[in-house]
Motif scaffolding. Structure first.
Motif, PDB file in Angstrom:
ATOM      1  N   ARG A 154       0.862  -1.249   0.195  1.00 38.04           N
ATOM      2  CA  ARG A 154      -0.247   0.006  -0.070  1.00 38.04           C
ATOM      3  C   ARG A 154       0.929   1.291   0.086  1.00 38.04           C
ATOM      4  NH1 ARG A 154      -4.785  -1.398   4.481  1.00 38.04           N
ATOM      5  NH2 ARG A 154      -5.899  -2.806   3.344  1.00 38.04           N
ATOM      6  N   LEU A 155       1.769   1.397   0.899  1.00 40.48           N
ATOM      7  CA  LEU A 155       2.890   2.476   0.791  1.00 40.48           C
ATOM      8  C   LEU A 155       3.551   2.674  -0.534  1.00 40.48           C
ATOM      9  CD1 LEU A 155       4.502   1.843   4.171  1.00 40.48           C
ATOM     10  CD2 LEU A 155       2.921   3.502   3.714  1.00 40.48           C
ATOM     11  N   PHE A 156       3.621   1.805  -1.256  1.00 35.26           N
ATOM     12  CA  PHE A 156       4.366   1.867  -2.761  1.00 35.26           C
ATOM     13  C   PHE A 156       3.377   2.202  -3.727  1.00 35.26           C
ATOM     14  CE2 PHE A 156       8.152   0.030  -0.338  1.00 35.26           C
ATOM     15  CZ  PHE A 156       9.138   0.967  -0.693  1.00 35.26           C
ATOM     16  N   VAL A 157       2.115   1.538  -3.519  1.00 34.84           N
ATOM     17  CA  VAL A 157       1.285   2.084  -4.472  1.00 34.84           C
ATOM     18  C   VAL A 157       0.761   3.242  -4.303  1.00 34.84           C
ATOM     19  CG1 VAL A 157      -1.266   1.151  -5.129  1.00 34.84           C
ATOM     20  CG2 VAL A 157       0.471  -0.374  -5.014  1.00 34.84           C
ATOM     21  N   ARG A 158       0.290   3.917  -3.151  1.00 33.49           N
ATOM     22  CA  ARG A 158      -0.385   5.206  -3.067  1.00 33.49           C
ATOM     23  C   ARG A 158       0.856   6.230  -3.350  1.00 33.49           C
ATOM     24  NH1 ARG A 158      -2.970   3.968   2.909  1.00 33.49           N
ATOM     25  NH2 ARG A 158      -4.515   2.385   2.597  1.00 33.49           N
ATOM     26  N   PRO A 159       0.150   7.180  -3.798  1.00 34.76           N
ATOM     27  CA  PRO A 159       1.124   8.442  -4.331  1.00 34.76           C
ATOM     28  C   PRO A 159       1.491   9.157  -3.097  1.00 34.76           C
ATOM     29  CG  PRO A 159      -1.301   9.049  -4.719  1.00 34.76           C
ATOM     30  CD  PRO A 159      -1.103   7.654  -4.375  1.00 34.76           C
ATOM     31  N   TRP A 206       5.338   8.118  -2.362  1.00 31.01           N
ATOM     32  CA  TRP A 206       6.287   8.611  -3.767  1.00 31.01           C
ATOM     33  C   TRP A 206       6.606  10.022  -3.496  1.00 31.01           C
ATOM     34  CZ3 TRP A 206       9.060   5.297  -6.146  1.00 31.01           C
ATOM     35  CH2 TRP A 206       8.584   3.788  -6.265  1.00 31.01           C
ATOM     36  N   VAL A 207       5.430  10.988  -3.296  1.00 33.85           N
ATOM     37  CA  VAL A 207       5.494  12.322  -2.944  1.00 33.85           C
ATOM     38  C   VAL A 207       6.492  12.748  -2.063  1.00 33.85           C
ATOM     39  CG1 VAL A 207       4.135  14.377  -2.642  1.00 33.85           C
ATOM     40  CG2 VAL A 207       3.433  12.835  -4.434  1.00 33.85           C
ATOM     41  N   LEU A 208       6.200  12.187  -0.692  1.00 33.62           N
ATOM     42  CA  LEU A 208       6.879  12.499   0.413  1.00 33.62           C
ATOM     43  C   LEU A 208       8.429  12.074   0.080  1.00 33.62           C
ATOM     44  CD1 LEU A 208       4.826  11.232   3.365  1.00 33.62           C
ATOM     45  CD2 LEU A 208       5.508  13.455   2.667  1.00 33.62           C
TER      46      LEU A 208
END
Length: 261
Positions: free
Chosen positions: A13-18, A21-23
């Motif tokens: 989930r952490l790598f799928v949600r934007p 990546w933005v952080l």
């Protein structure tokens, strides 16, 4: 479903949600700019530093200040420690509060997974993301290790300190997410608690008091020696105790939710 299964799901989930990546992109960009500024200041002062018999070197002026500005007295603000105070609450705010808001927490509790397994799985996933973030930041000063003198012992101690800080902040964020009804509330509570740990002894220091319970509670009291290259078991134990306490509170909260059905 084991804790490792929960960790794999949460990490996916952490790598799928934007958000992750933005952080990661924004903070790594800021830290890369900070690294360039610190390196420029070091190169500009290199001639003057060479005249000092035991002057600070690349590790003291570039590598360690990249990891913290508040606790190293660096003139360039916003090191990794300071960014983590904001990044970790944003990263953990939806871990459990989001499940509760979406109505999926009862399903997760009914799947047979224990509250401890849920909390530890989500904690391990968050910690894996943070350790990867730290590794990418450390790659910046390490990229010049072949062309300068790097104090590996001091950098290793500072790295241990940052891992402990990230582990503590992740546990606090997860505990706040377990108690909060909304992710925004969880992020705010985690940020306030983290700032309180950083600032709790400022009044005592202004009064010239450098000992006592308040001084012991401050995060800087235990992080500063590690950033200077001093690894003390008492400082490590402080981080371990507070991390375990935060995780225990999160587990107790989920256990209460399960008992209420």
């Amino acid at each position: 479903m084991s804790a490792l299964a929960v960790a794999r799901l949460e990490l996916r989930r952490l790598f799928v949600r934007p958000l992750g990546w933005v952080l990661g992109a924004l903070t790594l960009g800021e830290l890369a700019w900070r690294f360039v500024l610190l390196l420029g200041n070091f190169l500009a002062a290199q001639v003057r530093l060479a005249a000092l018999p035991a002057g600070p070197g690349y590790t003291d002026l570039v590598a360690v200040p990249l990891l913290s500005s508040l606790f190293t007295g660096s003139l360039v603000p916003f090191g990794l420690t300071e960014l983590a105070l904001l990044v970790v609450p944003l990263l953990t705010m939806s871990s459990i509060a989001g499940e509760r808001g979406n109505g999926t927490l009862p399903l997760l509790l009914a799947s047979g997974q224990s509250p401890a397994g849920i909390v530890l799985g989500k904690y391990l996933a968050t910690l894996a993301w943070l350790v990867l973030w730290l590794a990418l930041v450390l790659a910046m000063p390490l990229s010049l290790a072949h062309g300068t003198t790097l104090d590996w012992g001091k950098l290793a101690a500072a790295t241990i300190g940052l891992v402990l800080v990230l582990a503590l902040l992740a546990a606090i964020g997860l505990a706040c997410s377990a108690f909060a009804s909304h992710p925004a509330i969880a992020a705010t509570a985690a940020l306030v608690i983290a700032l309180a740990l950083c600032c709790v002894n400022l009044g005592a220091q202004a009064a010239g008091v450098d000992s006592g319970v308040i001084h012991w509670l401050a995060l800087g009291t235990h992080l500063e020696p590690l950033l200077r290259g001093l690894v003390d078991s008492g400082d490590v134990l402080w981080f371990v105790l507070l991390t375990a306490l935060a995780l225990a509170l999160a587990i107790r909260r989920l256990d209460a939710d399960r008992e209420r059905g």
